[in-house]
Design a protein around this motif. Structure first.
Motif, PDB file in Angstrom:
ATOM      1  N   LEU A 148       0.815  -1.216   0.000  1.00 38.84           N
ATOM      2  CA  LEU A 148       0.000   0.000   0.000  1.00 38.84           C
ATOM      3  C   LEU A 148       0.850   1.268   0.000  1.00 38.84           C
ATOM      4  N   ILE A 149       1.935   1.268   0.761  1.00 42.59           N
ATOM      5  CA  ILE A 149       2.838   2.429   0.766  1.00 42.59           C
ATOM      6  C   ILE A 149       3.449   2.633  -0.616  1.00 42.59           C
ATOM      7  N   ALA A 193       0.702   9.063  -5.777  1.00 40.29           N
ATOM      8  CA  ALA A 193       0.714  10.408  -5.194  1.00 40.29           C
ATOM      9  C   ALA A 193       1.982  11.177  -5.549  1.00 40.29           C
ATOM     10  N   GLY A 194       2.961  10.479  -6.122  1.00 39.09           N
ATOM     11  CA  GLY A 194       4.190  11.143  -6.525  1.00 39.09           C
ATOM     12  C   GLY A 194       5.122  11.459  -5.370  1.00 39.09           C
ATOM     13  N   TRP A 195       5.070  10.674  -4.300  1.00 34.64           N
ATOM     14  CA  TRP A 195       5.921  10.933  -3.134  1.00 34.64           C
ATOM     15  C   TRP A 195       7.389  10.631  -3.400  1.00 34.64           C
ATOM     16  N   PHE A 227      10.548   5.500  -3.115  1.00 35.82           N
ATOM     17  CA  PHE A 227      11.529   4.551  -3.628  1.00 35.82           C
ATOM     18  C   PHE A 227      12.351   5.144  -4.763  1.00 35.82           C
ATOM     19  N   ALA A 228      12.470   6.444  -4.795  1.00 31.70           N
ATOM     20  CA  ALA A 228      13.322   7.182  -5.739  1.00 31.70           C
ATOM     21  C   ALA A 228      13.024   6.838  -7.197  1.00 31.70           C
ATOM     22  N   GLY A 229      11.741   6.715  -7.530  1.00 33.23           N
ATOM     23  CA  GLY A 229      11.376   6.461  -8.912  1.00 33.23           C
ATOM     24  C   GLY A 229      11.353   4.998  -9.312  1.00 33.23           C
ATOM     25  N   TYR A 230      11.617   4.101  -8.391  1.00 31.26           N
ATOM     26  CA  TYR A 230      11.619   2.669  -8.687  1.00 31.26           C
ATOM     27  C   TYR A 230      10.347   1.986  -8.191  1.00 31.26           C
ATOM     28  N   GLU A 231       9.258   2.722  -8.107  1.00 36.43           N
ATOM     29  CA  GLU A 231       8.009   2.166  -7.579  1.00 36.43           C
ATOM     30  C   GLU A 231       7.485   1.010  -8.428  1.00 36.43           C
ATOM     31  N   LYS A 232       7.560   1.126  -9.741  1.00 39.03           N
ATOM     32  CA  LYS A 232       7.064   0.046 -10.608  1.00 39.03           C
ATOM     33  C   LYS A 232       7.843  -1.240 -10.381  1.00 39.03           C
ATOM     34  N   GLN A 233       9.154  -1.132 -10.227  1.00 38.11           N
ATOM     35  CA  GLN A 233       9.960  -2.320  -9.996  1.00 38.11           C
ATOM     36  C   GLN A 233       9.660  -2.935  -8.627  1.00 38.11           C
TER      37      GLN A 233
END
Length: 70
Positions: free
Chosen positions: A29-30, A37-39, A42-48
């Protein structure tokens, strides 16, 4: 495969299984909230990270205690 090859043994999850599931859902969920939300948690690695969590979730399903082979 017929249903006769498997036996369902329902039981409530123990404390360890509940903690693992809670941590898994919380991190998922985080990660999803961070992606949408664009927080940038994970420094842009959210999809991975989401892909890895889905893979881990599929592996965790293998260890679900509800079905056993006869």
């Amino acid at each position: 495969m017929s249903d006769a090859e498997y036996e369902w043994k329902p039981r409530p999850p123990n404390l360890r299984e509940r903690i693992i599931a809670g941590v898994f859902v919380t991190v998922l969920l985080i990660t999803l909230a961070s992606k949408y939300a664009g927080w940038g948690v994970f420094a842009g690695y959210e999809k991975q990270v989401i892909g890895l969590l889905i893979l881990i979730g599929l592996i965790l399903l293998r260890f679900a205690p509800s079905v056993h082979r006869r």
